[in-house]
Design a protein around this motif. Structure first.
Motif, PDB file in Angstrom:
ATOM      1  N   GLY A   1      66.507   3.474 -27.317  1.00  9.58           N
ATOM      2  CA  GLY A   1      67.634   2.678 -27.764  1.00  9.58           C
ATOM      3  C   GLY A   1      68.073   1.625 -26.768  1.00  9.58           C
ATOM      4  O   GLY A   1      68.904   0.782 -27.068  1.00  9.58           O
ATOM      5  N   SER A   2      67.513   1.655 -25.569  1.00  9.54           N
ATOM      6  CA  SER A   2      67.910   0.680 -24.552  1.00  9.54           C
ATOM      7  C   SER A   2      67.021  -0.555 -24.628  1.00  9.54           C
ATOM      8  O   SER A   2      65.882  -0.498 -25.098  1.00  9.54           O
ATOM      9  CB  SER A   2      67.803   1.296 -23.154  1.00  9.54           C
ATOM     10  OG  SER A   2      66.436   1.520 -22.824  1.00  9.54           O
ATOM     11  N   SER A   3      67.567  -1.667 -24.137  1.00  7.67           N
ATOM     12  CA  SER A   3      66.771  -2.898 -24.054  1.00  7.67           C
ATOM     13  C   SER A   3      65.598  -2.698 -23.102  1.00  7.67           C
ATOM     14  O   SER A   3      64.503  -3.204 -23.340  1.00  7.67           O
ATOM     15  CB  SER A   3      67.632  -4.066 -23.580  1.00  7.67           C
ATOM     16  OG  SER A   3      68.625  -4.365 -24.527  1.00  7.67           O
ATOM     17  N   ALA A   4      65.825  -1.957 -22.041  1.00  8.81           N
ATOM     18  CA  ALA A   4      64.760  -1.731 -21.056  1.00  8.81           C
ATOM     19  C   ALA A   4      63.570  -1.023 -21.690  1.00  8.81           C
ATOM     20  O   ALA A   4      62.420  -1.377 -21.428  1.00  8.81           O
ATOM     21  CB  ALA A   4      65.289  -0.926 -19.866  1.00  8.81           C
ATOM     22  N   SER A   5      63.822  -0.025 -22.546  1.00 11.91           N
ATOM     23  CA  SER A   5      62.697   0.684 -23.172  1.00 11.91           C
ATOM     24  C   SER A   5      61.955  -0.230 -24.143  1.00 11.91           C
ATOM     25  O   SER A   5      60.736  -0.168 -24.242  1.00 11.91           O
ATOM     26  CB  SER A   5      63.158   1.970 -23.853  1.00 11.91           C
ATOM     27  OG  SER A   5      63.922   1.703 -25.009  1.00 11.91           O
ATOM     28  N   ALA A   6      62.691  -1.103 -24.837  1.00 16.25           N
ATOM     29  CA  ALA A   6      62.052  -2.041 -25.759  1.00 16.25           C
ATOM     30  C   ALA A   6      61.189  -3.044 -25.004  1.00 16.25           C
ATOM     31  O   ALA A   6      60.046  -3.313 -25.388  1.00 16.25           O
ATOM     32  CB  ALA A   6      63.100  -2.766 -26.600  1.00 16.25           C
ATOM     33  N   VAL A   7      61.724  -3.606 -23.925  1.00 19.76           N
ATOM     34  CA  VAL A   7      60.955  -4.558 -23.115  1.00 19.76           C
ATOM     35  C   VAL A   7      59.747  -3.862 -22.513  1.00 19.76           C
ATOM     36  O   VAL A   7      58.645  -4.407 -22.492  1.00 19.76           O
ATOM     37  CB  VAL A   7      61.848  -5.187 -22.014  1.00 19.76           C
ATOM     38  CG1 VAL A   7      61.009  -5.970 -21.014  1.00 19.76           C
ATOM     39  CG2 VAL A   7      62.908  -6.075 -22.638  1.00 19.76           C
ATOM     40  N   SER A   8      59.929  -2.660 -22.031  1.00 24.76           N
ATOM     41  CA  SER A   8      58.836  -1.892 -21.452  1.00 24.76           C
ATOM     42  C   SER A   8      57.699  -1.712 -22.454  1.00 24.76           C
ATOM     43  O   SER A   8      56.526  -1.917 -22.128  1.00 24.76           O
ATOM     44  CB  SER A   8      59.348  -0.524 -20.995  1.00 24.76           C
ATOM     45  OG  SER A   8      58.290   0.331 -20.662  1.00 24.76           O
ATOM     46  N   LEU A   9      58.051  -1.351 -23.678  1.00 25.18           N
ATOM     47  CA  LEU A   9      57.047  -1.134 -24.712  1.00 25.18           C
ATOM     48  C   LEU A   9      56.340  -2.433 -25.072  1.00 25.18           C
ATOM     49  O   LEU A   9      55.117  -2.493 -25.136  1.00 25.18           O
ATOM     50  CB  LEU A   9      57.689  -0.523 -25.951  1.00 25.18           C
ATOM     51  CG  LEU A   9      56.755  -0.242 -27.121  1.00 25.18           C
ATOM     52  CD1 LEU A   9      55.704   0.786 -26.740  1.00 25.18           C
ATOM     53  CD2 LEU A   9      57.539   0.235 -28.325  1.00 25.18           C
ATOM     54  N   LEU A  10      57.113  -3.490 -25.284  1.00 25.89           N
ATOM     55  CA  LEU A  10      56.518  -4.773 -25.691  1.00 25.89           C
ATOM     56  C   LEU A  10      55.673  -5.403 -24.594  1.00 25.89           C
ATOM     57  O   LEU A  10      54.648  -6.028 -24.859  1.00 25.89           O
ATOM     58  CB  LEU A  10      57.616  -5.749 -26.118  1.00 25.89           C
ATOM     59  CG  LEU A  10      58.329  -5.388 -27.423  1.00 25.89           C
ATOM     60  CD1 LEU A  10      59.527  -6.297 -27.633  1.00 25.89           C
ATOM     61  CD2 LEU A  10      57.380  -5.468 -28.599  1.00 25.89           C
ATOM     62  N   ALA A  11      56.110  -5.245 -23.338  1.00 22.53           N
ATOM     63  CA  ALA A  11      55.398  -5.862 -22.212  1.00 22.53           C
ATOM     64  C   ALA A  11      54.335  -4.942 -21.631  1.00 22.53           C
ATOM     65  O   ALA A  11      53.566  -5.356 -20.765  1.00 22.53           O
ATOM     66  CB  ALA A  11      56.386  -6.266 -21.125  1.00 22.53           C
ATOM     67  N   ASP A  12      54.309  -3.702 -22.088  1.00 27.86           N
ATOM     68  CA  ASP A  12      53.381  -2.698 -21.560  1.00 27.86           C
ATOM     69  C   ASP A  12      53.548  -2.540 -20.054  1.00 27.86           C
ATOM     70  O   ASP A  12      52.579  -2.523 -19.295  1.00 27.86           O
ATOM     71  CB  ASP A  12      51.938  -3.031 -21.926  1.00 27.86           C
ATOM     72  CG  ASP A  12      51.008  -1.830 -21.771  1.00 27.86           C
ATOM     73  OD1 ASP A  12      51.500  -0.686 -21.868  1.00 27.86           O
ATOM     74  OD2 ASP A  12      49.802  -2.032 -21.549  1.00 27.86           O
ATOM     75  N   VAL A  13      54.815  -2.460 -19.651  1.00 24.97           N
ATOM     76  CA  VAL A  13      55.179  -2.268 -18.245  1.00 24.97           C
ATOM     77  C   VAL A  13      56.100  -1.053 -18.194  1.00 24.97           C
ATOM     78  O   VAL A  13      57.083  -1.003 -18.935  1.00 24.97           O
ATOM     79  CB  VAL A  13      55.929  -3.507 -17.691  1.00 24.97           C
ATOM     80  CG1 VAL A  13      56.440  -3.253 -16.290  1.00 24.97           C
ATOM     81  CG2 VAL A  13      55.043  -4.736 -17.733  1.00 24.97           C
ATOM     82  N   PRO A  14      55.806  -0.076 -17.338  1.00 25.14           N
ATOM     83  CA  PRO A  14      56.692   1.090 -17.248  1.00 25.14           C
ATOM     84  C   PRO A  14      58.126   0.674 -16.903  1.00 25.14           C
ATOM     85  O   PRO A  14      58.344  -0.268 -16.135  1.00 25.14           O
ATOM     86  CB  PRO A  14      56.083   1.920 -16.112  1.00 25.14           C
ATOM     87  CG  PRO A  14      54.652   1.483 -16.059  1.00 25.14           C
ATOM     88  CD  PRO A  14      54.660   0.032 -16.448  1.00 25.14           C
TER      89      PRO A  14
END
Length: 88
Positions: free
Chosen positions: A61-74
């Motif tokens: 639910g966080s922006s960080a998890s969304a960015v992480s998933l989309l950018a493929d960066v932990p």
């Protein structure tokens, strides 16, 4: 409503395979590709669904998890790339 199409790009060898198969099956290239893609997706539906479930499990639910998933960066490495802005 009119049906629209979108171009796809394949390498020359694949285009030749599509052309030959379409010719000998008496089909248009676009029709052959459409059927082939739909059959491939159906044959790999379990793998696709597993990938979707794995992706969703990474979201909290966080922006960080969304960015992480989309950018493929932990998530814990996002700060190395500038981090996430503070929420207001």
């Amino acid at each position: 409503m009119a049906v629209t199409s979108a171009p796809i790009k394949v390498d020359v060898a694949t285009d030749q395979l599509i052309s030959h198969a379409a010719h000998f099956l008496g089909k248009a290239k676009k029709d052959l590709v459409e059927v082939a893609v739909r059959e491939y997706i159906e044959a790999h539906r379990t793998e696709i669904n597993d990938g979707i479930r794995a992706a969703l499990s990474r979201l909290d639910g966080s922006s960080a998890s969304a960015v992480s998933l989309l950018a493929d960066v932990p998530v814990d490495q996002l700060d190395e790339y500038g981090g996430m802005p503070d929420a207001d």
